[in-house]
Write a protein that holds these residues in place. Structure first.
Motif, PDB file in Angstrom:
ATOM      1  N   LEU A  31     -19.900  -4.716 -33.654  1.00  0.00           N
ATOM      2  CA  LEU A  31     -21.151  -4.066 -32.603  1.00  0.00           C
ATOM      3  C   LEU A  31     -20.677  -3.248 -31.516  1.00  0.00           C
ATOM      4  CD1 LEU A  31     -23.048  -7.474 -32.117  1.00  0.00           C
ATOM      5  CD2 LEU A  31     -23.316  -5.751 -34.092  1.00  0.00           C
ATOM      6  N   THR A  32     -21.314  -2.500 -31.294  1.00  0.00           N
ATOM      7  CA  THR A  32     -21.061  -1.540 -30.038  1.00  0.00           C
ATOM      8  C   THR A  32     -21.254  -2.119 -29.001  1.00  0.00           C
ATOM      9  OG1 THR A  32     -23.221  -0.640 -29.902  1.00  0.00           O
ATOM     10  CG2 THR A  32     -21.891   0.671 -31.482  1.00  0.00           C
ATOM     11  N   ASP A  33     -20.761  -1.629 -27.556  1.00  0.00           N
ATOM     12  CA  ASP A  33     -20.948  -2.434 -26.311  1.00  0.00           C
ATOM     13  C   ASP A  33     -22.758  -2.672 -26.373  1.00  0.00           C
ATOM     14  OD1 ASP A  33     -18.320  -2.531 -26.349  1.00  0.00           O
ATOM     15  OD2 ASP A  33     -18.192  -1.185 -24.618  1.00  0.00           O
ATOM     16  N   ARG A  34     -23.286  -1.606 -26.459  1.00  0.00           N
ATOM     17  CA  ARG A  34     -24.698  -1.780 -26.212  1.00  0.00           C
ATOM     18  C   ARG A  34     -25.420  -2.718 -27.200  1.00  0.00           C
ATOM     19  NH1 ARG A  34     -28.539  -2.712 -22.894  1.00  0.00           N
ATOM     20  NH2 ARG A  34     -30.387  -1.887 -23.741  1.00  0.00           N
ATOM     21  N   GLN A  35     -25.067  -3.077 -28.443  1.00  0.00           N
ATOM     22  CA  GLN A  35     -25.532  -3.966 -29.247  1.00  0.00           C
ATOM     23  C   GLN A  35     -25.203  -5.345 -28.767  1.00  0.00           C
ATOM     24  OE1 GLN A  35     -23.858  -2.024 -32.891  1.00  0.00           O
ATOM     25  NE2 GLN A  35     -25.748  -1.508 -33.537  1.00  0.00           N
TER      26      GLN A  35
END
Length: 299
Positions: free
Chosen positions: A36-40
Motif C-alpha cells: 500500500l501507498t502511505d495514503r492507502q
C-alpha cells in the motif's frame, strides 16, 4: 485475547467487532501493508478506527524498513486514533540485535503509544531472539509480541522465560502480552500460556477463533481441538491458487479477500499489484472451504 488482523472492512461489518474479539490489528500482513501507498495505509486505518468506534482497541501496523519511516507511520497512526503500534525489526539491510533494540526503543519513546513487536522472519529476515524480547519487555519498551515466526519452540521458551503458564502474574514482565500469529496452533499456544492470537484467517472466521480461544482458556481440550481442526481445514483456502502459477502470498491474500467478498464484507477480492489474481476455479475452491466450515450454506 483473539484479535483479527484486518485491512479496510465496510463500516457496517468491521471484521470481528461484533463477535467478541478483544481488539483489531490493522495494517498487518493480511491487509497487504507492504503493497500500500502511505495514503492507502492512512485511509485503511482511518476506516477501521471509525468502524470500531472505540468498542475494542485498534493496534496499527507501522511496518517499514527504517526507523525514520516507521516513526512517520506512527505519527499518522496516532493522529488517526490508534491505541497502540505494531512494528517489525528494520529490514532490507541486515541488522544487529543492538540496532533492533535501538529501533524499538526509538519508536516507543517518540511515538508515545504502546508498542508491540511483530516477529516475522519470513519477510524481515531477522528472528527476534528470546533474550532480546525479554530485555525489551522488562524495560517497558514493548507491551507485547505477535509471534508469526512459526518457531513454536522459541515461543514456548519465551513463555517460560517470562514466568510460564501459571507464573506470569508474578513474573518479570506480567503485563507483557504474548500473542501467536499462527492460525494452526492456537490451542497449543494458549494452553501453553500465550495470551491470545492475531490470525489472518480471523478476518474470515473471527467467531471461530473466539470460540477456540475461550475453549483453550477454559482448559476444555476436546472443544479447543475440535474447533482448531475445523479452522485448519478452513485455512486450506490459502492454497487455492496453483503453486506453479502464482506466489503463496498472492494465493493466501487473494483467498482471504475473496472469502470476505463471498461473506458480504468486501466488495471485491482484487489484490494489490504485482500480486496475481485468483482464477474463477481458485475462487470456487475458496467457496467450497467456506461451505465445508459452515460459513456458507451447503448447496
Amino acid at each position: 485475547m483473539p484479535s483479527s488482523e484486518t485491512g479496510s472492512p465496510s463500516p457496517e461489518r468491521c471484521c470481528g467487532a461484533g463477535v467478541g474479539v478483544h481488539g483489531l490489528f490493522a495494517l498487518g500482513s493480511s491487509s497487504e501493508v507492504a503493497f500500500l501507498t502511505d495514503r492507502q495505509r492512512a485511509v485503511a486505518l482511518e476506516t477501521v478506527v471509525e468502524a470500531v468506534a472505540g468498542r475494542v482497541p485498534v493496534l496499527a501496523g507501522v511496518i517499514d524498513m527504517t526507523t525514520p519511516r516507521v516513526l512517520a507511520h506512527a505519527e499518522t497512526a496516532r493522529a488517526a486514533g490508534a491505541d497502540a503500534l505494531v512494528a517489525t525489526a528494520p529490514f532490507y539491510a541486515r541488522t544487529h540485535p543492538a540496532e533492533i533494540a535501538r529501533h524499538f526503543r526509538a519508536v516507543r519513546s517518540r511515538s508515545g503509544l504502546p508498542l508491540y513487536a511483530y516477529d516475522l522472519p519470513v519477510s524481515v529476515h531477522s528472528k527476534l531472539s528470546v533474550p532480546l524480547v525479554r530485555e525489551l519487555a522488562e524495560d517497558g519498551t514493548l507491551a507485547g509480541l505477535k509471534d508469526s515466526s512459526g518457531d513454536e519452540g522459541s515461543l514456548r521458551r519465551l513463555i517460560v522465560e517470562l514466568g510460564g503458564r501459571h507464573g506470569r502474574a508474578e513474573g518479570t514482565a506480567p503485563s507483557f502480552s504474548i500473542l501467536t500469529g499462527s492460525e494452526l496452533t492456537v490451542d497449543a499456544a494458549v494452553l501453553a500460556g500465550a495470551d491470545g492470537v492475531v490470525p489472518g484467517l480471523g478476518n474470515v472466521d473471527p467467531a471461530g477463533y473466539v470460540r477456540l480461544y475461550q475453549a483453550a482458556r477454559d482448559g476444555d481440550l476436546d472443544r479447543s481441538v475440535e474447533e482448531q481442526e475445523r479452522l485448519v481445514k478452513l485455512f486450506g483456502m490459502v492454497d487455492a491458487g496453483p503453486e506453479a502459477e502464482m506466489g503463496r502470498n498472492s494465493s493466501a491474500i487473494g483467498a482471504f479477500k475473496h472469502a470476505l467478498r463471498l461473506l458480504g464484507v468486501f466488495a471485491h477480492g482484487t489484490t494489490a499489484a504485482p500480486q496475481i489474481q485468483l482464477s474463477d476455479a481458485s475462487v470456487a475452491l475458496v467457496e467450497q472451504r467456506l461451505r465445508e466450515a459452515g460459513l456458507l450454506p451447503v448447496r
